[in-house]
Design a protein around this motif. Structure first.
Motif, PDB file in Angstrom:
ATOM      1  N   PHE A 123       0.866  -1.194  -0.005  1.00 25.78           N
ATOM      2  CA  PHE A 123      -0.080   0.018  -0.039  1.00 25.78           C
ATOM      3  C   PHE A 123       0.950   1.323   0.156  1.00 25.78           C
ATOM      4  CE2 PHE A 123       0.121   2.152   4.197  1.00 25.78           C
ATOM      5  CZ  PHE A 123       0.865   1.131   4.875  1.00 25.78           C
ATOM      6  N   HIS A 125       2.981   2.180  -2.023  1.00 23.44           N
ATOM      7  CA  HIS A 125       3.263   2.620  -3.330  1.00 23.44           C
ATOM      8  C   HIS A 125       2.168   3.981  -3.758  1.00 23.44           C
ATOM      9  CE1 HIS A 125       6.323  -0.297  -4.143  1.00 23.44           C
ATOM     10  NE2 HIS A 125       5.631  -1.375  -4.203  1.00 23.44           N
ATOM     11  N   ILE A 126       1.207   3.628  -3.141  1.00 22.56           N
ATOM     12  CA  ILE A 126       0.083   4.740  -3.304  1.00 22.56           C
ATOM     13  C   ILE A 126       0.299   6.124  -2.618  1.00 22.56           C
ATOM     14  CG2 ILE A 126      -2.356   5.177  -3.356  1.00 22.56           C
ATOM     15  CD1 ILE A 126      -2.856   2.377  -3.554  1.00 22.56           C
ATOM     16  N   THR A 132       5.025   6.050  -5.288  1.00 25.90           N
ATOM     17  CA  THR A 132       5.064   6.692  -6.637  1.00 25.90           C
ATOM     18  C   THR A 132       3.824   6.646  -7.123  1.00 25.90           C
ATOM     19  OG1 THR A 132       5.304   4.297  -7.593  1.00 25.90           O
ATOM     20  CG2 THR A 132       7.452   5.453  -7.228  1.00 25.90           C
ATOM     21  N   PRO A 133       3.058   7.518  -6.297  1.00 24.37           N
ATOM     22  CA  PRO A 133       1.864   7.976  -6.846  1.00 24.37           C
ATOM     23  C   PRO A 133       1.554   8.224  -8.377  1.00 24.37           C
ATOM     24  CG  PRO A 133       1.971   9.434  -5.265  1.00 24.37           C
ATOM     25  CD  PRO A 133       3.523   8.319  -5.281  1.00 24.37           C
ATOM     26  N   ASN A 134       0.753   7.813  -9.173  1.00 22.16           N
ATOM     27  CA  ASN A 134       0.315   8.205 -10.417  1.00 22.16           C
ATOM     28  C   ASN A 134      -0.249   9.586 -10.611  1.00 22.16           C
ATOM     29  OD1 ASN A 134       0.048   8.282 -13.186  1.00 22.16           O
ATOM     30  ND2 ASN A 134      -1.339   6.540 -12.982  1.00 22.16           N
ATOM     31  N   ALA A 141      -5.121   7.907  -6.776  1.00 23.65           N
ATOM     32  CA  ALA A 141      -3.736   8.388  -5.899  1.00 23.65           C
ATOM     33  C   ALA A 141      -4.279   9.797  -5.318  1.00 23.65           C
ATOM     34  CB  ALA A 141      -2.891   8.747  -6.984  1.00 23.65           C
TER      35      ALA A 141
ATOM     36  N   CYS B  71      -4.562   3.542 -12.668  1.00 25.84           N
ATOM     37  CA  CYS B  71      -3.595   2.945 -12.021  1.00 25.84           C
ATOM     38  C   CYS B  71      -3.018   3.782 -10.938  1.00 25.84           C
ATOM     39  CB  CYS B  71      -2.582   2.236 -12.655  1.00 25.84           C
ATOM     40  SG  CYS B  71      -1.174   1.384 -11.358  1.00 25.84           S
ATOM     41  N   PRO B  72      -3.140   3.686  -9.528  1.00 28.58           N
ATOM     42  CA  PRO B  72      -2.701   4.787  -8.576  1.00 28.58           C
ATOM     43  C   PRO B  72      -1.016   4.912  -8.479  1.00 28.58           C
ATOM     44  CG  PRO B  72      -3.619   2.956  -7.241  1.00 28.58           C
ATOM     45  CD  PRO B  72      -3.914   2.594  -8.855  1.00 28.58           C
ATOM     46  N   THR B  73      -0.292   3.702  -8.745  1.00 29.93           N
ATOM     47  CA  THR B  73       0.953   3.372  -8.356  1.00 29.93           C
ATOM     48  C   THR B  73       2.027   3.665  -9.645  1.00 29.93           C
ATOM     49  OG1 THR B  73       1.185   1.232  -8.712  1.00 29.93           O
ATOM     50  CG2 THR B  73       0.380   1.977  -6.596  1.00 29.93           C
ATOM     51  N   GLY B  74       1.285   3.631 -10.915  1.00 25.47           N
ATOM     52  CA  GLY B  74       2.104   3.615 -12.016  1.00 25.47           C
ATOM     53  C   GLY B  74       2.517   2.151 -12.525  1.00 25.47           C
ATOM     54  N   LYS B  90       4.876  -3.283  -8.451  1.00 26.02           N
ATOM     55  CA  LYS B  90       4.365  -2.295  -7.912  1.00 26.02           C
ATOM     56  C   LYS B  90       2.769  -2.439  -7.864  1.00 26.02           C
ATOM     57  CE  LYS B  90       5.849   1.929  -9.640  1.00 26.02           C
ATOM     58  NZ  LYS B  90       6.126   2.903 -10.718  1.00 26.02           N
ATOM     59  N   THR B  92      -0.909  -2.897  -6.210  1.00 26.33           N
ATOM     60  CA  THR B  92      -1.160  -3.191  -4.839  1.00 26.33           C
ATOM     61  C   THR B  92      -2.498  -4.083  -4.756  1.00 26.33           C
ATOM     62  OG1 THR B  92      -2.686  -1.345  -5.032  1.00 26.33           O
ATOM     63  CG2 THR B  92      -0.422  -0.994  -4.069  1.00 26.33           C
TER      64      THR B  92
END
Lengths: 417, 179
Positions: A123, A125-126, A132-134, A141, B71-74, B90, B92
């Motif tokens: 989690f 990553h968000i 690395t939030p997009n 995000a 996608c929230p993390t790429g 990456k 989740t």
């Protein structure tokens, strides 16, 4: 920060001590948490297959609960607005209690997201800065950002206000007021961003309606204050908490307007779907009347509507609004109505039928029920503990040791001179 | 010239034998219950005036992929030749991409991350064809670079009657169905 250790110690003492009813309530919540914990261990071991979510319906009960609770969190703080406009005396108390409710609702929101994830260990990553939030493309995000901001903001505000009051000092309006004012747009934006998360998906026509975000706000204004009304009554009885009848009735009146708006927007949506009757009607049909013999959600759809309409009528008529039996009944009905509508009623029809036209009828498994119960247990436990600490501070019975000798403020809402 | 990988599916040649599905499952070692491609059969009319369309379907490797936006993390990203890939480490498992895909092309792997068709990019990089294309017994599947006008897939999409699925979704898919 002298006295911080004493403050923490005193708070802990407050949380563990209490009457019989309090201990029974806490024990019941702890039991729920234990049940949820066991179920979650099972889900982590076997994977999301322990739920009834499948590729066709990939978000379900957990995300429904999440959506509902974002509304509760958002609306709790919105009570600040009428408190200011109508100049209720215990404004500080209303703000603090609203924020405590927001903190516990947000805790539940984040937990519901966590239990819905296939890889909860990732989690971070968000998260802003850590992962690395997009940005700015991904609405999820953004949602993580606003929810965490709102949680931190509320926690900071409450801690500041309570610690100051505990030490018998006046809060600095230059710090307090801008933060309270900031929390209002942030609370609205949490719910708007959550609505946009669904709203932006062209692949799911059931959510792809521009009316979604306003409807979210309207329904939030129904469910959030319902908790506050019940809490105010409990606090009035157990503590010297000067919340007037008029204030409670005013909240109920505002809830009836919000529910009217919510029902009106629902009607607008139903008209558009049924009158134009495009292929996108199927999702609405599945919810309200069933599709090809699949009717799992139909009873809930009508139950939700019945609850909402009944609560609207109870809150609209002054006589039933002012009678505490019908008022509390209305709170339960409005909570149930919005819970179904913003929970399963929003998420499941979005996926049924799926993009390939298949119908997979989703109902939660026992594991999902148990985990959801556990999350609610955690949330209410957090809320109970926070209220247990905050109320004695606000009414002046829990204060810094050096102040105990000196005469304290007699009751909440009246500033110490 | 940037490569734009695409696929043409000849619905007149496809017999719905599911060899593409098996080839994919074997090549990519997919878990039980997980599929990156599948067969769709659509029947029109009523007996005796009937027609049927059979399509071998998979991720459309869209030019404007809503899943990559969601996608929230790429983890979901656009790889070589416009292919949409998922970086497993990456992911989740939040499933926002699953909800945003208009084609139902994604599924949740038992390990918790999301998986989908990659046009067998690991084979394409070695100069081979995707497993489904190589195995198709009726040669209904054609893979290639749409940016190269001389490629077979560019030729087919130029010369034959072509449709894409969910053209109104705004995703600009790159799998073309020849009718």
């Amino acid at each position: 920060m002298s006295g911080a250790v004493e403050f923490v110690k005193g708070s802990a003492r407050l949380v563990v001590s209490g009457g019989r009813a309090y201990k029974a309530w806490v024990a019941a919540l702890l039991a729920l948490v234990a049940i949820g914990g066991i179920a979650y261990v099972h889900q982590v071991r076997t994977g999301l297959i322990a739920t009834n979510m499948r590729d066709q319906v990939s978000w379900a009960f957990y995300i429904g609960n999440f959506t509902f609770l974002v509304g509760v969190a958002a609306a709790a703080v919105l009570l600040v607005i009428p408190a200011y406009v109508y100049q209720w005396k215990p404004i500080k108390e209303v703000v603090v209690l609203g924020e405590l409710l927001a903190i516990s609702a947000l805790t539940m929101c984040l937990l519901f997201i966590l239990v819905d994830m296939g890889r909860p260990d990732r989690f971070l990553h968000i998260m802003p800065l850590l992962g690395t939030p997009n940005w700015p493309r991904s609405l999820l995000a953004w949602d993580a950002l606003v929810l965490n901001t709102y949680l931190l903001l509320n926690a900071a505000l409450v801690l500041y206000l309570l610690f100051k009051t505990y030490r018998g000092e006046h809060y600095d309006r230059r710090i307090f007021l801008p933060l309270v004012l900031l929390s209002i747009p942030v609370s609205i934006s949490t719910h708007t961003v959550t609505a946009f998360l669904y709203n932006g998906m062209a692949a799911r026509p059931y959510w792809n309606a521009s009316i979604l975000a306003p409807r979210f706000i309207a329904s939030a204004f129904c469910s959030g204050p319902a908790v506050m009304i019940i809490l105010f009554q409990i606090l009035r009885r157990t503590n010297r908490f000067p919340i007037k009848d008029e204030a409670i009735w005013k909240i109920a009146e505002l809830m009836s307007y919000a529910m009217f708006l919510n029902l009106f927007l629902l009607g607008a949506e139903l008209f558009k779907e049924y009158y134009s009757a495009t292929e996108h009607l199927r999702y609405t049909q599945y919810f309200w009347g069933g599709l090809d013999g699949h009717r799992a959600l139909v009873p809930y759809a009508w139950l939700s509507l019945t609850c909402s309409v009944a609560a609207f009528v109870l809150f609209l008529i002054p006589r039933t609004r002012r009678n505490y039996v019908t008022l509390n009944l209305g709170c339960l009905l409005i909570w149930a109505g919005v819970y179904i509508e913003k929970g399963m009623g929003l998420i499941i029809p979005g996926f049924t039928p799926d993009t390939l036209g298949e119908i997979y009828e989703y109902t939660p498994t026992a594991t999902e029920w148990a985990i959801a119960a556990g999350v609610f247990g955690v949330g209410f436990l957090v809320f109970t503990a926070l209220v247990k600490i905050a109320v004695p501070i606000l009414v002046g019975t829990f204060r810094a040791p050096e102040r105990v000798a000196a005469p304290g403020p007699s009751s909440a809402g009246i500033p110490a001179q | 010239m940037r490569k734009r990988y695409a696929m043409a599916v000849d619905t007149a040649r496809c017999v719905g034998c599911s060899a593409c599905v098996i080839a994919c499952k074997t090549e990519n070692a997919l878990p039980s219950g997980g599929f990156r491609d599948w067969i769709a059969e659509e029947t029109r009319g009523a007996f005796p005036a009937l027609s049927m369309e059979i399509r071998s379907e998979r991720c459309n490797q869209c030019s404007r992929p809503s899943c990559v936006s969601a996608c929230p993390t790429g983890a979901s990203h656009v790889a070589d030749g416009g292919v949409v890939g998922v970086t497993r480490a990456k992911c989740t498992g939040c499933k926002a991409c699953v909800a945003s895909c208009p084609y139902g092309a994604r599924y949740v792997h038992p390990e918790g991350f999301v998986d989908k068709c990659t046009f067998c990019l690991h084979r394409v990089r070695e100069g081979k064809l995707p497993a489904c294309v190589e195995t198709c017994p009726t040669r209904a599947l054609t893979f290639g670079d749409l940016a190269d006008p001389a490629s077979r897939v560019a030729e087919l999409t130029r010369s034959r009657r072509v449709k894409v699925l969910q053209p109104g979704s705004g995703n600009e898919p790159n799998v073309f169905f020849l009718t």
